[in-house]
Design an enzyme around this catalytic site. Structure first.
Site, short mmCIF file in Angstrom:
data_model
loop_
_atom_site.label_atom_id
_atom_site.label_comp_id
_atom_site.label_asym_id
_atom_site.label_seq_id
_atom_site.Cartn_x
_atom_site.Cartn_y
_atom_site.Cartn_z
N LYS A 45 -12.14 -5.41 7.85
CA LYS A 45 -11.98 -6.16 6.61
C LYS A 45 -13.00 -7.28 6.47
O LYS A 45 -13.61 -7.71 7.45
CB LYS A 45 -10.58 -6.74 6.52
CG LYS A 45 -10.15 -7.54 7.74
CD LYS A 45 -8.72 -8.02 7.57
CE LYS A 45 -8.33 -8.99 8.66
NZ LYS A 45 -7.18 -9.80 8.32
N CYS B 262 0.80 -1.23 0.00
CA CYS B 262 0.00 0.00 0.00
C CYS B 262 0.83 1.28 0.00
O CYS B 262 0.51 2.20 -0.75
CB CYS B 262 -1.05 0.02 1.10
SG CYS B 262 -0.75 -1.01 2.51
N ARG C 23 7.60 -11.04 5.06
CA ARG C 23 7.28 -10.94 6.48
C ARG C 23 8.06 -11.97 7.26
O ARG C 23 8.22 -13.11 6.81
CB ARG C 23 5.78 -11.15 6.69
CG ARG C 23 5.00 -10.04 5.97
CD ARG C 23 3.52 -10.17 6.12
NE ARG C 23 2.88 -9.19 5.27
CZ ARG C 23 1.58 -9.11 5.04
NH1 ARG C 23 0.77 -9.98 5.62
NH2 ARG C 23 1.09 -8.18 4.27
N GLN D 190 1.04 -10.90 -3.42
CA GLN D 190 -0.40 -10.62 -3.31
C GLN D 190 -0.92 -10.15 -4.67
O GLN D 190 -0.23 -9.43 -5.37
CB GLN D 190 -0.63 -9.50 -2.30
CG GLN D 190 -0.18 -9.85 -0.90
CD GLN D 190 -0.35 -8.67 0.04
OE1 GLN D 190 0.07 -7.56 -0.26
NE2 GLN D 190 -0.99 -8.90 1.18
N ASP E 158 -2.60 -7.74 -5.39
CA ASP E 158 -3.00 -6.61 -4.57
C ASP E 158 -3.57 -5.48 -5.42
O ASP E 158 -3.23 -5.34 -6.59
CB ASP E 158 -1.76 -6.10 -3.83
CG ASP E 158 -2.10 -5.49 -2.48
OD1 ASP E 158 -3.30 -5.40 -2.16
OD2 ASP E 158 -1.17 -5.12 -1.75
N HIS F 112 -5.13 -1.20 -4.64
CA HIS F 112 -5.62 -0.17 -3.74
C HIS F 112 -6.50 0.77 -4.50
O HIS F 112 -6.13 1.25 -5.56
CB HIS F 112 -4.44 0.52 -3.06
CG HIS F 112 -3.68 -0.43 -2.20
ND1 HIS F 112 -2.60 -1.14 -2.66
CD2 HIS F 112 -3.90 -0.84 -0.93
CE1 HIS F 112 -2.18 -1.95 -1.70
NE2 HIS F 112 -2.94 -1.80 -0.64
N HIS G 132 -8.33 -1.64 0.34
CA HIS G 132 -7.27 -2.60 0.02
C HIS G 132 -7.98 -3.90 -0.33
O HIS G 132 -8.88 -4.30 0.38
CB HIS G 132 -6.39 -2.92 1.24
CG HIS G 132 -5.84 -1.72 1.97
ND1 HIS G 132 -4.50 -1.54 2.18
CD2 HIS G 132 -6.45 -0.67 2.56
CE1 HIS G 132 -4.30 -0.44 2.87
NE2 HIS G 132 -5.46 0.12 3.11
#
Length: 693
Positions: free
Chosen positions: A507, A373, A402, A420, A422, A424, A553
């Site tokens: 979420k 993000c 991570r 991901q 991903d 945004h 997200h």
RNA sequence: GCCACCCUAGCUCAGUGGUAGAGCAAUGCUUUCGUAAAGCAUAGGUCGUGGGUUCGAGUCCCAUGGGUGGCUCCA
């Protein structure tokens, strides 16, 4: 004069309150013999419970009416078996303090505190099991004793186990008027345990059991409290059921993605590369690429824009976002440049001091990105935006890192580096609801296309008691309401769970189970009012003033690694044609058909299909077996007969026989159609229909 | 990170202090075959790694890396 209503609607009246066991005996001797417990107005109870008032009663036995093991019956058997195990352990391991021993969906456990160095090992299981068998053979009754709270607490204080005292206090705080003990046998002379119950009538009713494993646990699940030893086991009414269960567990292991991943050569995790760092081998890479193509097609339709961003960013970026301070322990350590490092070394800066300076910001460095993000936010902030431009939807297959705890890492489902799918979305507040629904539709599309119907939906909300969450509570309320509404629009049941939110927003998660029953979060959609504030994002509204956008997200697959892991298990390694690493394998009957087989292969490849040829020296039977084990969707067997007719003989995965011959052109068209439609059109089904049988 | 268990040939596994084994895979030869394993032969291992005990260690002990199941954690 209680009246007892039975499940079939019939009623029985009694002059004086009977026990559930008496009612069972009145219904029939067979039922009385089979009875393990009772359900009184829906609450599971001992069979010895006296029915003082009118009630609905169901006698619980080991088998439901459908002949399957009964969930309540199993609960009673397992909880009772936990007691028997605890008694056996206390006998063989004197000085053991019992903590808590519940039944589970597939067995039971008992948490215990053993004197230092005196805990059992798996080698002790056999001795414990034979001790348990003795207790069961003695067929001692489970006898309940109730004490008033005061007297009960006094007894526990006298006995001095802090664990049991705590259990009792929690029972009291939960509104319990008495404390109950269960003795296996005669109170005062046999083994007893503080327990809410209920239990089977006697130890002999535990049919078959097995101690399965040892683990450590924390008292009350809190790692700052005592370390306990948890002994797991399982129990069934019959030996056959226990064996069936154990066989089923073995069977499930065969479709474990780690097993299939190795067998089918889908991915590799290498000690030399690092724990939890996935190497996608060519075959697995195909699956991932096809999934990425699939979602990318859909993103274009929905008006997303693709971006690329680097794998690292300045530490200060993540101080601003909050990721660095909030998740310091679960990130890879920061990267510091050479000059800075030399300077710190010259100053004699200690590691502890370095950590402090990194935290405070007086030393900067770079971080392997834990989230995408912040990079996307900086892309959004790199140019001014009008309200007319919104929503801005920035998508990236972004790889994040991570530092997961070593004991938690495994296979593809929990890793240290993952990608991901991903995106945004930077939206106006009035667009939040529609955009959320758009995001959820993507997740639904994915699950629907892949036939994954066995998932649950979780709305993760903040825990008001925790200080982990950032931002204005009124924004949180808005965001949580938006999530709730979006979840409702899904038309499937969902649970709301406090404390499951991200630190910046609530979420909606899609959670699935793997073959051994563990739950994994896949798709996720999150509403975020906070990062736009932290990064001071804005757009120009119709009023020509600056306004704050809201962020969404979302990652419909979640992580490509985890998703593919779950997907391997979902298909048991037999991917549908569009995902299959190898779609068609050509099998020439012998070298005499080699030229035609090469022609078929070339035709398949020019049609864009992933095709190979196996012209090995083996007999066709052996090569068919190899291809079946590789779970290849279609085999094209070609011999002189096919060459002459310019046809192929088809064999499809999952069907046991030759489906017959098909002209080459028709086969190509059929397979291509099945591929490009992602399974909506299926050559196999067409083909099967053509067959008279 | 915590507890338990495991690590032997590419894979699956046997090997209970005394000369490292099997099946499959691989390679070579024979076979040229019509729908789930043709035959023969060959090659392949300092038993995860490092120490220790022992006349002798795959086997026992310690440390360490990795894996598995739980616990805790999971943006």
């Amino acid at each position: 004069m209680p009246t007892i209503t039975l499940p079939d609607g019939s009623c029985r009246s009694y002059d004086s309150p009977p026990t559930a066991a008496q009612v069972a005996a009145d219904i029939g001797a067979g039922l009385a013999k089979a009875a393990l417990g009772a359900k009184i107005n829906g609450t599971l109870c001992d069979l010895s419970t006296r029915l003082e008032h009118d009630c609905a009663l169901a006698i619980v036995t080991a088998k439901s009416r459908d002949g399957q093991p009964d969930a309540d019956g199993l609960m009673l058997i397992r909880h009772s078996c936990a007691h028997v195990m605890a008694e056996a352990i206390e006998r063989l391991f004197p000085g053991t303090a019992l903590v808590y021993g519940p039944a589970l969906e597939s067995g039971f456990y008992y948490d215990m505190a053993f004197p230092a160095g005196r805990a059992p090992s798996t080698d002790d299981f056999a001795a414990l099991e034979s001790e348990m068998a003795k207790i069961i053979a003695e067929n001692r009754p489970f006898t309940r004793t109730d004490l008033p709270l005061d007297a009960g607490m006094e007894k526990l204080n006298r006995e001095g186990s802090k664990f049991k005292i705590d259990n009792a206090q929690r029972a009291r705080d939960g509104g319990s008027a008495t404390l109950s003990w269960y003795t296996t046998g005669t109170p005062g002379s046999n083994w007893e345990d503080l327990c809410r119950g209920p239990h089977v009538p006697s130890t002999g009713r535990i049919g078959a059991f097995k101690i399965t494993m040892l683990a450590s646990s924390y008292w009350k699940g809190d790692e700052s409290l005592d370390r306990l030893t948890r002994v797991y086991g399982t129990a069934f009414a019959t030996k056959a059921e226990l064996e069936a269960h154990l066989a089923q567990v073995e069977e499930a292991k065969k479709r474990d993605h780690r097993v299939l991943g190795k067998q089918l050569r889908l991915f590799h995790i290498d000690e030399m590369v690092g724990q939890g760092l996935v190497l996608w081998t060519p075959r697995g890479a195909v699956v991932r690429q096809e999934l990425q193509n699939f979602i990318s097609d859909e993103l274009r339709v929905q008006g997303y824009q693709q971006v690329f961003t680097p794998h690292i960013g300045k530490l200060d970026l993540y101080r601003t976002s909050g990721h660095f301070p909030y998740y310091k322990e679960s990130q890879f350590a920061p990267i510091i440049d050479h000059d800075e490092m030399s300077k710190l070394a010259a100053e004699g800066c200690s590691c502890g001091e370095l950590a402090n300076r990194l935290g405070s910001g007086s030393v900067d460095g770079y971080l392997l990105k834990p989230m995408n993000c912040p990079h996307h936010i900086r892309i959004f902030a790199s140019e001014p935006h009008s309200y007319r431009d919104l929503p801005v939807r920035l998508a990236e297959f972004g790889t994040v890192y991570r530092w997961e705890q070593s004991g938690e890492i495994g296979g593809l489902t929990r890793v240290r580096g993952f990608t991901q799918d991903d995106a945004h979305l930077f939206v106006r507040e009035d667009q939040v609801a529609d955009e959320l629904i758009g995001c959820l539709s993507l997740v639904k599309l994915i699950f629907g296309t892949l036939g994954m119907n066995d998932y649950r939906v979780r709305v993760g909300l903040r825990d008001p008691a925790s200080d982990k969450y950032v931002g204005d509570p009124s924004n949180w309320d808005k965001a949580e309401e938006a999530c709730r509404n979006a979840a409702r629009s899904l038309g499937v049941p969902f649970s709301e769970e406090r404390g499951e939110a991200a630190f910046y927003g609530p979420k909606i998660d899609f959670v699935v189970r793997d073959v051994i029953g563990r739950s994994w979060q896949l798709g996720t959609v999150q509403v975020d009012y906070n990062l736009p504030v932290r990064f001071d994002l804005s757009y120009i509204g119709a009023d020509n003033k600056q306004h704050r956008p809201v962020m969404i997200h979302r990652a419909p697959f979640g992580s490509m690694e985890r998703f593919v892991g779950v997907l391997i298990e979902h298909f048991a390694g037999a991917f549908p044609l569009w995902l299959a690493p190898e779609q068609v394998r050509v099998l020439p009957i012998s070298e005499k058909s080699a030229a035609y087989a090469d022609e078929v292969l070339a035709a398949l490849r020019s049609a864009g299909l992933r095709a190979t040829i196996d012209s090995g020296n083996e007999r066709v039977q052996a090569r068919i077996r190899d291809a079946s084990e590789a779970k290849i969707p279609y085999l094209a067997v070609v011999g002189p007969r096919d060459a002459e007719q310019r046809a192929v003989s088809i064999r499809a995965f999952g069907t046991d026989a030759n489906l017959g011959e098909l002209p080459l052109g028709e086969f190509l068209a059929g397979v291509t159609g099945e591929y490009t439609s992602r399974g909506h059109e299926s050559l196999k089904s067409k083909f099967v229909r053509r067959q008279p049988s």
